[in-house]
Motif scaffolding. Structure first.
Motif, PDB file in Angstrom:
ATOM      1  N   UNK A 202       0.648  -1.433  -0.250  1.00 46.02           N
ATOM      2  CA  UNK A 202       0.197   0.201   0.280  1.00 46.02           C
ATOM      3  C   UNK A 202       1.114   1.531  -0.097  1.00 46.02           C
ATOM      4  N   UNK A 203       2.336   1.242   0.346  1.00 46.67           N
ATOM      5  CA  UNK A 203       3.246   2.431   0.830  1.00 46.67           C
ATOM      6  C   UNK A 203       3.645   2.247  -0.348  1.00 46.67           C
ATOM      7  N   UNK A 207       3.262   5.857  -2.495  1.00 47.57           N
ATOM      8  CA  UNK A 207       4.605   6.446  -3.295  1.00 47.57           C
ATOM      9  C   UNK A 207       4.931   6.822  -4.825  1.00 47.57           C
ATOM     10  N   UNK A 208       4.600   6.139  -5.852  1.00 43.49           N
ATOM     11  CA  UNK A 208       4.720   5.989  -6.802  1.00 43.49           C
ATOM     12  C   UNK A 208       5.499   5.083  -7.268  1.00 43.49           C
ATOM     13  N   UNK A 295       1.667   4.248 -12.933  1.00 42.17           N
ATOM     14  CA  UNK A 295       2.102   3.487 -11.894  1.00 42.17           C
ATOM     15  C   UNK A 295       0.748   2.860 -11.618  1.00 42.17           C
ATOM     16  N   UNK A 296      -0.453   4.079 -12.412  1.00 43.83           N
ATOM     17  CA  UNK A 296      -1.789   3.246 -11.423  1.00 43.83           C
ATOM     18  C   UNK A 296      -2.563   2.530 -12.329  1.00 43.83           C
ATOM     19  N   UNK A 337      17.453   8.373  -6.467  1.00 46.79           N
ATOM     20  CA  UNK A 337      16.709   7.522  -6.127  1.00 46.79           C
ATOM     21  C   UNK A 337      16.667   6.461  -7.562  1.00 46.79           C
ATOM     22  N   UNK A 338      15.563   5.727  -7.163  1.00 45.11           N
ATOM     23  CA  UNK A 338      15.239   4.674  -8.317  1.00 45.11           C
ATOM     24  C   UNK A 338      14.401   4.524  -8.841  1.00 45.11           C
ATOM     25  N   UNK A 339      14.156   4.962  -9.012  1.00 46.07           N
ATOM     26  CA  UNK A 339      12.260   5.407 -10.105  1.00 46.07           C
ATOM     27  C   UNK A 339      11.110   4.359 -10.334  1.00 46.07           C
ATOM     28  N   UNK A 340      11.668   2.649 -10.094  1.00 45.73           N
ATOM     29  CA  UNK A 340      10.481   2.019  -9.857  1.00 45.73           C
ATOM     30  C   UNK A 340      10.512   1.859  -8.610  1.00 45.73           C
TER      31      UNK A 340
END
Length: 477
Positions: A202-203, A207-208, A295-296, A337-340
Motif C-alpha cells: 500500500x505504501x 509513493x508511486x 504506476x496506476x 532515487x530508483x524511479x521504480x
C-alpha cells in the motif's frame, strides 16, 4: 536474480549439454576456482570472524525456491504495539572473505553467481556459498542483522543493523508458505508476512512505486525430460520482495545520512519511452487515459490476460538504465532515487550471489556505529559500478541464451508444426520482425512476417530450431 534453475542429465557430449558448454566457453564464463581460492575458502569456512552479538534465540526462517541452497536472507516477523518488528538477517560474507585476499580478488572477477540449466557458476566457492556462509536451517551462522520497526501503516520508525549470530529454524518455499497463510495454519512469524507485505505494498502505491507482475518463463525437469511453462508470481513472492525492498530502502537512507555509499539508481523514463509505451497500449486495446499515471495503470492489469501480459512485458523496457551510483564524503549524487522503487534504494540483501552487497553492508554497519567505512570498501567504491555493469550484462546474456538453447532443443524435431500464440512485441523500425509467445509449449521466440498483429492471437509455424545456434524462428501460418 534468474529463476530458471534446472539440472541437465545425460552424458557431457549430449547435444544440449554440449551446446551449454559451448555457450560458457564462448562467453568466457569462469571455470573452476583456482587452488589458492579454494584453500582460503576452506580455511575461512572453519574459522569465520565471530560477531559480538548472539541472536540465535530468534526463530528465523528462510523463504526461497525449494532447490536453493545459497540462502542469503532469513526472516523473523513479530508484532510491536500496533505495528511490527521486522528482523532480516543477511549472510555475512565479510566474516569469511578477507579484503585483498585470493577470495576477494576472485569475487571481484566473477561479480555475480551465474545460473545455467546444467550447473551453477557461483560467486564464491560452494564450501561458503552453499555451506558455511549460507543461512541453512539448524545451523548457527554469522549474519548482518537488520531490525526495522514499523508503525501500524507499515512506515519505518527505527532501524538498527549489527553483526550477529543467527540460527534459522526452517527452510520454506513460496508455494508452501502461500498454502499455509491461505489456510490459516501458518505460525505467527510466517502469517505476519501477509500483514507486513500488504502494508508495504500500500505504501508503494502511495509513493508511486511499481512492481511489475510479469509471468515468468520457467524451465523444469520431469523424468529426465524438459518442460517449459509460465509462472505468475504468488502473492507470497510479492510480500517477501517487499521485505527486501524495505531493507534496501533503509540501507540507502543510512548511506545518504552518513554521506558515503553506493545506491541502485534509475532515472525517470524519458518522454519518448513513455510515448512508445502509450502507442503499445493503443495497439493492444488497453485504455490508458491521460490523467491516469503509469504506476496506476500497471496495478489494473491482469498478467493472465494475453494483451495485459504483452503490455507488462513492454513495461520492463522502462527499467533499463538502472545503475550503481557511488558517493563519498558528504557529496551526494545528482540522482539518489530508483524511479521504480520511487525512493532511494541500495542492493544489500544478496551478498552470496552479488558482489556489491557485501560492500553496502559494511557501509551501513559503519553508519550505525558512527564510523567511517573500512578502507577496503572505500578503495573499491568508485570501481564497483563498472564491475557490476559488466557482471549484469553477462548474467543477462547467460539467461537469455540458456532459454534459447533449451527452447531450440525441445523444438528441433517440430520444424513445420503449427502452434497457437500471441505477438507480444513488434520492432518499432522493423514492423515485420517481432516476438511471439506460444500458449503451449511455453516458448517465446522471434517471428518474421508481413503482418504481425500486436497483442492478438494467431497461428504460427515453426520454421527453424537449431540448438547449435540456440535460435528458433516462427512465421505466421
Amino acid at each position: 536474480m534468474p529463476r530458471r534453475r534446472i539440472r541437465v542429465t545425460g552424458a557431457p557430449e549430449a547435444p544440449l549439454r554440449a551446446a551449454l558448454a559451448a555457450l560458457r566457453a564462448g562467453l568466457g564464463v569462469p571455470g573452476d576456482f583456482p587452488p589458492e581460492v579454494l584453500a582460503e575458502a576452506e580455511r575461512a569456512a572453519k574459522a569465520p570472524t565471530p560477531p559480538p552479538y548472539d541472536a540465535t534465540d530468534i526463530p528465523f526462517f528462510t523463504l526461497d525456491p525449494p532447490a536453493s541452497t545459497d540462502l542469503d536472507q532469513a526472516t523473523h516477523l513479530s508484532r510491536r504495539g500496533n505495528g511490527h518488528r521486522v528482523r532480516y538477517a543477511i549472510a555475512d560474507v565479510a566474516a569469511f572473505v578477507a579484503p585483498g585476499g585470493a577470495l576477494d580478488a576472485e569475487a571481484h572477477r566473477r561479480v555475480n553467481t551465474l545460473y545455467f540449466p546444467d550447473e551453477k557458476v557461483p560467486l564464491h566457492p560452494v564450501v561458503l556459498s552453499e555451506g558455511a556462509a549460507s543461512l541453512l536451517p539448524d545451523r548457527t551462522r554469522p549474519a548482518v542483522l537488520w531490525t526495522i520497526d514499523l508503525d501500524g501503516e507499515g512506515r519505518t520508525l527505527a532501524v538498527d543493523v549489527r553483526r550477529a549470530l543467527v540460527r534459522s529454524r526452517a527452510k520454506l518455499d513460496y508455494a508452501g508458505v502461500q498454502r499455509a497463510i491461505d489456510s490459516g495454519t501458518a505460525e505467527e512469524p510466517v502469517a505476519l508476512l501477509r500483514e507486513v507485505g500488504t502494508a508495504r505494498e500500500r505504501l508503494e502505491v502511495e509513493r508511486g512505486g511499481i512492481s511489475l507482475n510479469v509471468p515468468e518463463q520457467e524451465i523444469t525437469e520431469h523424468d529426465h525430460t524438459y518442460e517449459l511453462g509460465y509462472r505468475a508470481p504468488l502473492p507470497a513472492d510479492g510480500w517477501n520482495a517487499q521485505l527486501s525492498l524495505l531493507t534496501g530502502m533503509a540501507a540507502a537512507e543510512l548511506m545518504l545520512a552518513h554521506g558515503t555509499g553506493i545506491l541502485r539508481t534509475l532515472p525517470a523514463a524519458p518522454d519518448g519511452a513513455v510515448a512508445r509505451l502509450r502507442r503499445t497500449a493503443t495497439a493492444l486495446h488497453i485504455d490508458w487515459p491521460h490523467h491516469v499515471s503509469y504506476a496506476a495503470l500497471i496495478r489494473t492489469l491482469d498478467p493472465h490476460e494475453p494483451r495485459h501480459a504483452a503490455f507488462l512485458q513492454e513495461c520492463t523496457t522502462l527499467l533499463r538504465g538502472a545503475r550503481y551510483t557511488p558517493f563519498r564524503d558528504g557529496v551526494l549524487p545528482a540522482i539518489t532515487t530508483h524511479s521504480a522503487v520511487a525512493a532511494p534504494y541500495a542492493h544489500c540483501t544478496a551478498p552470496l550471489r552479488r558482489l556489491v552487497d557485501r560492500h553496502a553492508s559494511e557501509i551501513c554497519l559503519a553508519a550505525v556505529a558512527g564510523q567511517e567505512p573500512p578502507d577496503w570498501v572505500r578503495a573499491v567504491l568508485d570501481a564497483l559500478p563498472r564491475r557490476m555493469a559488466e557482471g549484469a550484462q553477462l548474467a543477462g546474456t547467460v539467461e537469455r541464451e540458456c532459454v534459447d538453447i533449451v527452447e531450440a532443443a525441445l523444438l528441433k524435431d517440430r520444424v513445420g508444426d503449427v502452434f497457437d500464440g500471441c505477438v507480444v512485441d513488434v520492432e518499432e523500425h522493423r514492423p515485420t520482425v517481432g516476438t511471439v509467445q506460444l500458449e503451449s509449449p511455453a516458448v517465446v521466440g522471434r517471428i518474421e512476417g508481413e503482418r504481425l498483429p500486436l497483442g492478438e492471437r494467431l497461428r504460427v509455424r515453426l520454421t527453424r530450431a537449431d540448438p547449435r545456434t540456440s535460435k528458433i524462428l516462427f512465421a505466421p501460418a
